[in-house]
Design a protein around this motif. Sequence first.
Motif, PDB file in Angstrom:
ATOM      1  N   ASP A  30       0.839  -1.204   0.000  1.00 46.54           N
ATOM      2  CA  ASP A  30       0.000   0.000   0.000  1.00 46.54           C
ATOM      3  C   ASP A  30       0.873   1.253   0.000  1.00 46.54           C
ATOM      4  O   ASP A  30       0.579   2.230  -0.690  1.00 46.54           O
ATOM      5  N   TYR A  31       1.939   1.234   0.759  1.00 49.14           N
ATOM      6  CA  TYR A  31       2.874   2.357   0.788  1.00 49.14           C
ATOM      7  C   TYR A  31       3.505   2.541  -0.593  1.00 49.14           C
ATOM      8  O   TYR A  31       3.548   3.653  -1.123  1.00 49.14           O
ATOM      9  N   ALA A  32       3.958   1.456  -1.186  1.00 48.16           N
ATOM     10  CA  ALA A  32       4.590   1.528  -2.513  1.00 48.16           C
ATOM     11  C   ALA A  32       3.628   2.067  -3.561  1.00 48.16           C
ATOM     12  O   ALA A  32       4.037   2.759  -4.497  1.00 48.16           O
ATOM     13  N   MET A  51       9.200  -0.714   4.245  1.00 46.35           N
ATOM     14  CA  MET A  51       8.370   0.016   3.288  1.00 46.35           C
ATOM     15  C   MET A  51       9.211   0.523   2.106  1.00 46.35           C
ATOM     16  O   MET A  51       8.807   0.390   0.938  1.00 46.35           O
ATOM     17  N   ASP A  52      10.388   1.069   2.398  1.00 48.72           N
ATOM     18  CA  ASP A  52      11.258   1.591   1.345  1.00 48.72           C
ATOM     19  C   ASP A  52      11.760   0.474   0.426  1.00 48.72           C
ATOM     20  O   ASP A  52      11.745   0.614  -0.805  1.00 48.72           O
ATOM     21  N   LYS A  53      12.196  -0.624   1.013  1.00 48.15           N
ATOM     22  CA  LYS A  53      12.703  -1.746   0.200  1.00 48.15           C
ATOM     23  C   LYS A  53      11.597  -2.338  -0.666  1.00 48.15           C
ATOM     24  O   LYS A  53      11.824  -2.682  -1.830  1.00 48.15           O
ATOM     25  N   PHE A  54      10.394  -2.466  -0.116  1.00 46.51           N
ATOM     26  CA  PHE A  54       9.278  -2.985  -0.902  1.00 46.51           C
ATOM     27  C   PHE A  54       8.979  -2.039  -2.063  1.00 46.51           C
ATOM     28  O   PHE A  54       8.728  -2.482  -3.187  1.00 46.51           O
ATOM     29  N   SER A  55       9.035  -0.740  -1.802  1.00 44.73           N
ATOM     30  CA  SER A  55       8.796   0.247  -2.857  1.00 44.73           C
ATOM     31  C   SER A  55       9.816   0.114  -3.977  1.00 44.73           C
ATOM     32  O   SER A  55       9.465   0.191  -5.163  1.00 44.73           O
ATOM     33  N   GLU A  56      11.077  -0.083  -3.616  1.00 51.57           N
ATOM     34  CA  GLU A  56      12.128  -0.267  -4.622  1.00 51.57           C
ATOM     35  C   GLU A  56      11.848  -1.498  -5.478  1.00 51.57           C
ATOM     36  O   GLU A  56      11.956  -1.447  -6.709  1.00 51.57           O
ATOM     37  N   LEU A  57      11.497  -2.603  -4.834  1.00 49.41           N
ATOM     38  CA  LEU A  57      11.209  -3.832  -5.579  1.00 49.41           C
ATOM     39  C   LEU A  57       9.977  -3.678  -6.467  1.00 49.41           C
ATOM     40  O   LEU A  57       9.971  -4.122  -7.623  1.00 49.41           O
TER      41      LEU A  57
END
Length: 174
Positions: A30-32, A51-57
């Motif tokens: 959801d954040y991504a 949250m940041d790592k998931f967004s990158e992926l």
Amino acid sequence: IRVLQESGPNLVIRSLTTLGTPWQGAFAADYAAGALDRSASGDNETIETIMDKFSELAAQHPGGAGEQVTRGYLDVQGWNDRQAGVLDDIPVTLIGGDHFTLADGVPEVWPNDGLVALSSALAEGVSPAVLPTATRLTFPNVHSIFFAEALGLPWEKGLTWNPDALAAVSSVID
């Protein structure tokens, strides 16, 4: 399960057990997707990093599974609702982790297993038409051994490796 049920009349699905499954979305997804503000992290550095790592992926794989585990896809766009009736006669066991807690945290995030909020893993807001009955179990674990390893925890702190969680899965299968 719907596809399996439609594939042949001789197939019997005895039960469904999920471990940390984001029935109502994974907060990192959801954040991504821009649907959850960073402040939902409660300033927890570990949650912010996740949250940041998931967004990158997710950015590396647009249109991939990261988008399909958002609250928007599962709830708002109606994926869950389209599953109504599929689980009517199937015993369901939902297992979630609550390793991370924050007393005044955003319910879509807290408590959580590092990826999925406990309320999502336990499908607390899923319609009874989709999930008529379920056994809900909570363990003080992170999402998986991947998360346990990344956080420097013993693998047994992951839902997928915790002896008590695995015993619960075994008892459902037996």
